[in-house]
Design a protein around this motif. Structure first.
Motif, PDB file in Angstrom:
ATOM      1  N   PRO A  68      22.854 -44.618  76.457  1.00  0.00           N
ATOM      2  CA  PRO A  68      24.122 -45.184  76.930  1.00  0.00           C
ATOM      3  C   PRO A  68      25.032 -44.209  77.685  1.00  0.00           C
ATOM      4  N   TYR A  69      25.041 -42.915  77.318  1.00  0.00           N
ATOM      5  CA  TYR A  69      25.904 -41.961  78.029  1.00  0.00           C
ATOM      6  C   TYR A  69      25.453 -41.796  79.469  1.00  0.00           C
ATOM      7  N   GLY A  70      24.214 -42.107  79.772  1.00  0.00           N
ATOM      8  CA  GLY A  70      23.689 -41.955  81.128  1.00  0.00           C
ATOM      9  C   GLY A  70      22.989 -40.624  81.291  1.00  0.00           C
ATOM     10  N   ASN A  71      22.437 -40.433  82.447  1.00  0.00           N
ATOM     11  CA  ASN A  71      21.705 -39.203  82.731  1.00  0.00           C
ATOM     12  C   ASN A  71      22.658 -38.176  83.335  1.00  0.00           C
ATOM     13  N   LYS A  72      23.676 -37.836  82.577  1.00  0.00           N
ATOM     14  CA  LYS A  72      24.727 -36.919  83.031  1.00  0.00           C
ATOM     15  C   LYS A  72      24.975 -35.844  81.986  1.00  0.00           C
ATOM     16  N   GLN A  87      32.739 -26.791  76.269  1.00  0.00           N
ATOM     17  CA  GLN A  87      32.094 -27.954  75.662  1.00  0.00           C
ATOM     18  C   GLN A  87      31.146 -28.578  76.678  1.00  0.00           C
ATOM     19  N   VAL A  88      29.947 -28.914  76.222  1.00  0.00           N
ATOM     20  CA  VAL A  88      28.955 -29.583  77.052  1.00  0.00           C
ATOM     21  C   VAL A  88      28.583 -30.881  76.351  1.00  0.00           C
ATOM     22  N   ILE A  89      28.742 -31.982  77.072  1.00  0.00           N
ATOM     23  CA  ILE A  89      28.406 -33.304  76.532  1.00  0.00           C
ATOM     24  C   ILE A  89      27.221 -33.840  77.325  1.00  0.00           C
ATOM     25  N   ASP A  90      26.226 -34.361  76.605  1.00  0.00           N
ATOM     26  CA  ASP A  90      25.028 -34.896  77.258  1.00  0.00           C
ATOM     27  C   ASP A  90      24.588 -36.160  76.534  1.00  0.00           C
ATOM     28  N   PRO A  91      23.511 -36.808  77.002  1.00  0.00           N
ATOM     29  CA  PRO A  91      23.064 -38.042  76.358  1.00  0.00           C
ATOM     30  C   PRO A  91      22.583 -37.876  74.927  1.00  0.00           C
ATOM     31  N   GLY A  92      22.296 -36.654  74.509  1.00  0.00           N
ATOM     32  CA  GLY A  92      21.816 -36.440  73.147  1.00  0.00           C
ATOM     33  C   GLY A  92      20.348 -36.781  73.023  1.00  0.00           C
ATOM     34  N   GLY A  93      19.956 -37.035  71.808  1.00  0.00           N
ATOM     35  CA  GLY A  93      18.551 -37.337  71.535  1.00  0.00           C
ATOM     36  C   GLY A  93      18.382 -37.615  70.063  1.00  0.00           C
ATOM     37  N   PRO A  94      17.201 -37.362  69.542  1.00  0.00           N
ATOM     38  CA  PRO A  94      16.962 -37.573  68.113  1.00  0.00           C
ATOM     39  C   PRO A  94      17.900 -36.703  67.282  1.00  0.00           C
ATOM     40  N   ASP A 128      27.427 -34.894  66.993  1.00  0.00           N
ATOM     41  CA  ASP A 128      26.405 -35.856  67.389  1.00  0.00           C
ATOM     42  C   ASP A 128      27.009 -37.253  67.307  1.00  0.00           C
ATOM     43  N   TYR A 129      26.992 -37.965  68.429  1.00  0.00           N
ATOM     44  CA  TYR A 129      27.556 -39.307  68.491  1.00  0.00           C
ATOM     45  C   TYR A 129      26.461 -40.370  68.555  1.00  0.00           C
ATOM     46  N   GLY A 130      25.281 -40.043  68.032  1.00  0.00           N
ATOM     47  CA  GLY A 130      24.176 -40.998  68.012  1.00  0.00           C
ATOM     48  C   GLY A 130      23.749 -41.377  69.417  1.00  0.00           C
ATOM     49  N   SER A 131      23.583 -42.674  69.662  1.00  0.00           N
ATOM     50  CA  SER A 131      23.124 -43.123  70.977  1.00  0.00           C
ATOM     51  C   SER A 131      24.151 -42.886  72.084  1.00  0.00           C
ATOM     52  N   LEU A 132      25.382 -42.529  71.708  1.00  0.00           N
ATOM     53  CA  LEU A 132      26.422 -42.300  72.709  1.00  0.00           C
ATOM     54  C   LEU A 132      26.425 -40.874  73.252  1.00  0.00           C
ATOM     55  N   GLY A 133      25.635 -40.001  72.656  1.00  0.00           N
ATOM     56  CA  GLY A 133      25.539 -38.646  73.199  1.00  0.00           C
ATOM     57  C   GLY A 133      25.809 -37.576  72.170  1.00  0.00           C
ATOM     58  N   ARG A 134      25.870 -36.351  72.662  1.00  0.00           N
ATOM     59  CA  ARG A 134      26.059 -35.188  71.805  1.00  0.00           C
ATOM     60  C   ARG A 134      26.936 -34.190  72.544  1.00  0.00           C
ATOM     61  N   THR A 146      33.221  -8.807  66.499  1.00  0.00           N
ATOM     62  CA  THR A 146      31.899  -8.834  65.884  1.00  0.00           C
ATOM     63  C   THR A 146      31.823  -9.956  64.878  1.00  0.00           C
ATOM     64  N   GLY A 147      30.612 -10.480  64.696  1.00  0.00           N
ATOM     65  CA  GLY A 147      30.398 -11.557  63.723  1.00  0.00           C
ATOM     66  C   GLY A 147      30.694 -12.904  64.330  1.00  0.00           C
ATOM     67  N   THR A 148      30.024 -13.926  63.826  1.00  0.00           N
ATOM     68  CA  THR A 148      30.229 -15.289  64.287  1.00  0.00           C
ATOM     69  C   THR A 148      30.215 -16.224  63.103  1.00  0.00           C
ATOM     70  N   GLU A 149      30.781 -17.372  63.302  1.00  0.00           N
ATOM     71  CA  GLU A 149      30.668 -18.430  62.306  1.00  0.00           C
ATOM     72  C   GLU A 149      30.102 -19.642  63.014  1.00  0.00           C
ATOM     73  N   THR A 150      29.298 -20.400  62.338  1.00  0.00           N
ATOM     74  CA  THR A 150      28.660 -21.568  62.934  1.00  0.00           C
ATOM     75  C   THR A 150      29.101 -22.791  62.150  1.00  0.00           C
ATOM     76  N   GLU A 151      29.383 -23.830  62.904  1.00  0.00           N
ATOM     77  CA  GLU A 151      29.777 -25.081  62.282  1.00  0.00           C
ATOM     78  C   GLU A 151      28.930 -26.198  62.832  1.00  0.00           C
ATOM     79  N   ASP A 152      28.424 -27.046  61.993  1.00  0.00           N
ATOM     80  CA  ASP A 152      27.673 -28.217  62.403  1.00  0.00           C
ATOM     81  C   ASP A 152      28.528 -29.415  62.032  1.00  0.00           C
ATOM     82  N   GLU A 153      29.031 -30.103  63.034  1.00  0.00           N
ATOM     83  CA  GLU A 153      29.914 -31.239  62.774  1.00  0.00           C
ATOM     84  C   GLU A 153      29.219 -32.505  63.206  1.00  0.00           C
ATOM     85  N   ASN A 154      28.631 -33.209  62.307  1.00  0.00           N
ATOM     86  CA  ASN A 154      28.028 -34.504  62.615  1.00  0.00           C
ATOM     87  C   ASN A 154      29.055 -35.581  62.329  1.00  0.00           C
ATOM     88  N   VAL A 155      29.536 -36.165  63.400  1.00  0.00           N
ATOM     89  CA  VAL A 155      30.560 -37.187  63.278  1.00  0.00           C
ATOM     90  C   VAL A 155      29.935 -38.534  63.493  1.00  0.00           C
TER      91      VAL A 155
END
Length: 155
Positions: A68-72, A87-94, A128-134, A146-155
């Motif tokens: 649904p997000y399209g090939n963009k 921020q990079v938004i794309d169609p997403g996937g599995p 991750d927005y499911g079929s709407l993209g990521r 130095t050092g990083t923190e990583t966050e995984d936000e599945n909305v």
């Protein structure tokens, strides 16, 4: 920490937003836009260019076309006095749970993208927005820390 949390700390300015077709040549197009928006003399330019390149390349390689997000792919770059938000938004996937290895073997031909993003960013994450993209985002310090923190936000 993502953009919403960072807004409490400082004032953010949109440097630019652009949408591209989901094709290999968009990586260089995204870098060209970043040069226009941030400028090559910015202290975080090289690290930001690397992060943008990796995130856009991942979109091109890993997105599922025809959703649904399209090939963009859409790139947004925002800045404050001491941070850059990409921020990079794309169609997403599995469904996807990013894993960043501690080390990459020197002879490995691929798999460095998120490893590089994690090492050059203060924090990064995925929405991750499911079929709407990521959306994959990264926050970079203008002056590296130095050092990083990583966050995984599945909305």
């Amino acid at each position: 920490m993502d953009l919403e949390e960072s807004c409490v700390e400082s004032r953010w300015t949109l440097l630019g937003a652009a949408t591209f077709d989901l094709a290999p040549e968009v990586v260089s197009q995204a870098r060209a836009r970043l040069r226009e928006w941030l400028g090559t003399e910015h202290p975080a330019y090289e690290r930001t260019e690397l992060v943008v390149s990796e995130l856009v390349a991942n979109s091109v390689v890993h997105s599922t076309r025809g959703r649904p997000y399209g090939n963009k792919v859409t790139l947004t770059v925002t800045s404050s006095e001491d941070r850059i938000y990409v921020q990079v938004i794309d169609p997403g996937g599995p469904p996807w749970n990013p894993v960043v290895p501690d080390e990459i073997p020197i002879d490995q031909e691929n798999g460095r993208g998120l490893w590089l993003v994690a090492r050059h960013s203060r924090s990064w994450g995925v929405r991750d927005y499911g079929s709407l993209g990521r959306a994959v985002w990264a926050v970079l310090d203008v002056i590296p820390v130095t050092g990083t923190e990583t966050e995984d936000e599945n909305v």
